[in-house]
Structure formats: structure tokens, C-alpha cells
Scaffold this active site. Structure first.
Site, PDB file in Angstrom:
ATOM      1  N   ASP A   8     -13.109   9.431   3.706  1.00  0.00           N
ATOM      2  CA  ASP A   8     -11.998   8.954   2.872  1.00  0.00           C
ATOM      3  C   ASP A   8     -12.419   9.073   1.413  1.00  0.00           C
ATOM      4  O   ASP A   8     -13.135   8.213   0.894  1.00  0.00           O
ATOM      5  CB  ASP A   8     -11.681   7.485   3.243  1.00  0.00           C
ATOM      6  N   ARG A  42       7.840   6.046   0.894  1.00  0.00           N
ATOM      7  CA  ARG A  42       7.692   6.470   2.294  1.00  0.00           C
ATOM      8  C   ARG A  42       8.408   5.534   3.263  1.00  0.00           C
ATOM      9  O   ARG A  42       8.551   5.856   4.441  1.00  0.00           O
ATOM     10  CB  ARG A  42       6.213   6.585   2.675  1.00  0.00           C
ATOM     11  N   HIS A  61       0.990  13.033   1.257  1.00  0.00           N
ATOM     12  CA  HIS A  61      -0.030  12.545   2.200  1.00  0.00           C
ATOM     13  C   HIS A  61      -0.012  13.411   3.478  1.00  0.00           C
ATOM     14  O   HIS A  61       0.284  12.934   4.590  1.00  0.00           O
ATOM     15  CB  HIS A  61       0.282  11.082   2.540  1.00  0.00           C
ATOM     16  N   GLN A  77       0.847  -1.204   0.000  1.00  0.00           N
ATOM     17  CA  GLN A  77       0.000   0.000   0.000  1.00  0.00           C
ATOM     18  C   GLN A  77       0.880   1.251   0.000  1.00  0.00           C
ATOM     19  O   GLN A  77       1.821   1.373   0.772  1.00  0.00           O
ATOM     20  CB  GLN A  77      -0.895  -0.038   1.249  1.00  0.00           C
ATOM     21  N   GLU A 108      -4.542  15.695   0.763  1.00  0.00           N
ATOM     22  CA  GLU A 108      -3.391  15.070   0.115  1.00  0.00           C
ATOM     23  C   GLU A 108      -3.420  15.348  -1.387  1.00  0.00           C
ATOM     24  O   GLU A 108      -4.285  14.841  -2.097  1.00  0.00           O
ATOM     25  CB  GLU A 108      -3.445  13.562   0.372  1.00  0.00           C
TER      26      GLU A 108
END
Ligand code: TA6
Length: 287
Positions: free
Chosen positions: A201, A86, A157, A81, A261
Site C-alpha cells: 500500500d 464513489r 481507484h 474515507q 490508482e
């Protein structure tokens, strides 16, 4: 000294305001703190790992080269994911000027498993600039140094710190189409400014280049993005999802954050050999 560095992080302090600073980890090139005149502006979970064992829960994690869980895109489906940027250790490339630093990521920074899951030559550079005592600019450039094209998503993000999310509104998104991940429903649209009173979301498509995050009707942050960033994800986990996340603390912390984001995530961007793509955000804090 405007720029100080240790083995795992770099901090820029604004020359005109010693209380304004930004701290970036080598891990993920993640911005983990942005202070404006002494006040923290980014939300960071108290239980977030900052030692490189897990993506940071807060600040500004950089999502590349895929957004979301593996799905129906074979070229990135072997990646975890939100991709590997990151959770990789970036190379600190140094300072560009007293308020700007750069980090680089390429296949040489990836472990063997990740490299085989996304087998391309590429060069990604993240640039972080403390543009003024109250403005933070972050940009990413992606270059295809391979002989074959590749597809990618990019997303900043960003976890904004807010006094109380139920008094926050987000303007500039009226009538836009979005994917509602909570309901798994596509092509919804709303007429009102965004407000949050439950799990939220959503992936908004073709968003404007400027968004204003307001608190109690007054501007808190203005976010301006480059035209290359076409989509905006808005996320707040609320009670149940926050409870499930082992690295989310305190559990009521969702009241004090909103993720807005900016990215390219509704579809993949294709980059041909020798092509370069750039995306950036400029965040102004008003208080
Ligand atoms: O960007 C929103 C989102 O994709 C949400 O669906 C939520 O899962 C969040 O990111 C956090 O993802 P993470 O992998 O950091 O737990």
C-alpha cells in the site's frame, strides 16, 4: 445498439467489436466491467454490493474530494474515507458519441449530511469512452461554481484483473519517493520495478505519465495519465487485510488483482471560483 441503459447502469458496446464493452453504474459513476473481446479486465469482488448500499469493491471507483481516512485537513475531515463521489448517485448526462457517455455530480445529488460536511457548489463530470475495442478512457472534470475556493483530491481507484499478482511487475516507478502506508513510513524509494509478494500500500509521488503493468515480463496493460494526475497509489491487501474486508471475495482473490490508482493525493489541489480542473486515464489492454 452501442449504448444501452437501464435505471441503474449504462453499457457501451464497441461498434466494431460486439464482445468489447464497458458498464458504468449511476452509483459512483463506477465502471464495474470492462470487457475486451469477451475477457473481463477489471477485478470485481464477488461479494461487492452493487445496489448503492456501499462503495463498489472493484472496477474503477472514483475518489473525490478526499483520499484516505479523515486526517489533518479540516475542510474535508468530516467526510468518510475516500470522499463521497464513489457512494453518491450520479446523473446520467447522456451520450457524447456512440462510444462515449457522461455522468454528472453536484451538490443537488448529495444527501443533507454530506452537503453540510462539504459545503461547496461544484460540478464534477465523469466521461467514459470505449476508445477502441481494447482501450478505455476515463476522465473527470471538476469545476468550482462557488464563490470561495475549495481543496480536493481525485483518484481513479482502478482494480486491474491479473492472472497472478506474484508474476506481475510495474515499470516506470524506479527511484521514485513513496509513502509506505503498511509501515507508515515516508520518503522510501526503490530501485527495482514493483513486484508484490505481501501486503502492499504505497503512494508514489511525481510518477511518470505512462506505467506498464506486465505479467511474466509481457505488457498486460499500459496506463497513460494526464499530467494533472501527479501521483500513483499501488495497493494489494494480501491475506490478512483481505480477510478483514467483509466485501472482499473470494478471500484468495487478491492473487488476481492489483490496484494501480492514478490521482492527485499526496497533497490537495486548490480550485478558485470559476476555475476548472481535468484529469484522465487511458488504459490499453494488450492481451
Ligand atoms: O488506495 C489504497 C487504499 O487507500 C488502501 O489503503 C485501502 O484501504 C484501499 O484504498 C481500500 O479502501 P476502501 O475504503 O475501499 O476499503
Amino acid at each position: 445498439m452501442p449504448i444501452t441503459a437501464d435505471s441503474s447502469s449504462v453499457t457501451i458496446t464497441h461498434p466494431d467489436s460486439p464482445q468489447s464493452s464497458v458498464k458504468i453504474l449511476h452509483y459512483g459513476a463506477t465502471v464495474v466491467s470492462w470487457k475486451v473481446k469477451g475477457d473481463e479486465k477489471l477485478w470485481l469482488s464477488e461479494s461487492s454490493k452493487l445496489d448503492g448500499s456501499r462503495a463498489v469493491r472493484g472496477g474503477i471507483p472514483l475518489v473525490f474530494p478526499r483520499f484516505g481516512p479523515p486526517g489533518s485537513h479540516p475542510a474535508t475531515d468530516k467526510l468518510p474515507q475516500h470522499g463521497f463521489a464513489r457512494s453518491s448517485i450520479w446523473e446520467f448526462l447522456g451520450e457524447v458519441n456512440p462510444t462515449t457517455v457522461q455522468f454528472g455530480l453536484g451538490p443537488e445529488n448529495l444527501d443533507a449530511d454530506t452537503k453540510s460536511a462539504w459545503d461547496y457548489d461544484f460540478s464534477v463530470i465523469a466521461t467514459v469512452e470505449l476508445a477502441s475495442p481494447s482501450q478505455l478512457n476515463v476522465s473527470i472534470s471538476v469545476e468550482n461554481t462557488d464563490r470561495k475556493p475549495f481543496d480536493f483530491n481525485v483518484l481513479f481507484h482502478t482494480y486491474y484483473k491479473v492472472p497472478e499478482v506474484e508474476k506481475v511487475s510495474l515499470e516506470g516507478f524506479t527511484e521514485l519517493k513513496y509513502y509506505n502506508k503498511v509501515k507508515d513510513s515516508n520518503d522510501e524509494s526503490g530501485l527495482q520495478p514493483i513486484t508484490i509478494h505481501e501486503e502492499f500500500d504505497r503512494v508514489y509521488r511525481s510518477t511518470p505519465d505512462v506505467a506498464v503493468i506486465k505479467f511474466d515480463q509481457k505488457p498486460l496493460y499500459t496506463v497513460e495519465n494526464s499530467k494533472s494526475l501527479t501521483d500513483t497509489v499501488v495497493w494489494n491487501p494480501w491475506t490478512v487485510t483481505a480477510e478483514k474486508m467483509t466485501d472482499f471475495a473470494p478471500k484468495q482473490g487478491f492473487h488476481h488483482m492489483i490496484c494501480v490508482e492514478n490521482g492527485n493525493v499526496a497533497g490537495f489541489t486548490t480550485l478558485k471560483p470559476e476555475e476548472k480542473w481535468e484529469g484522465s486515464i487511458a488504459i490499453k489492454s494488450h492481451i
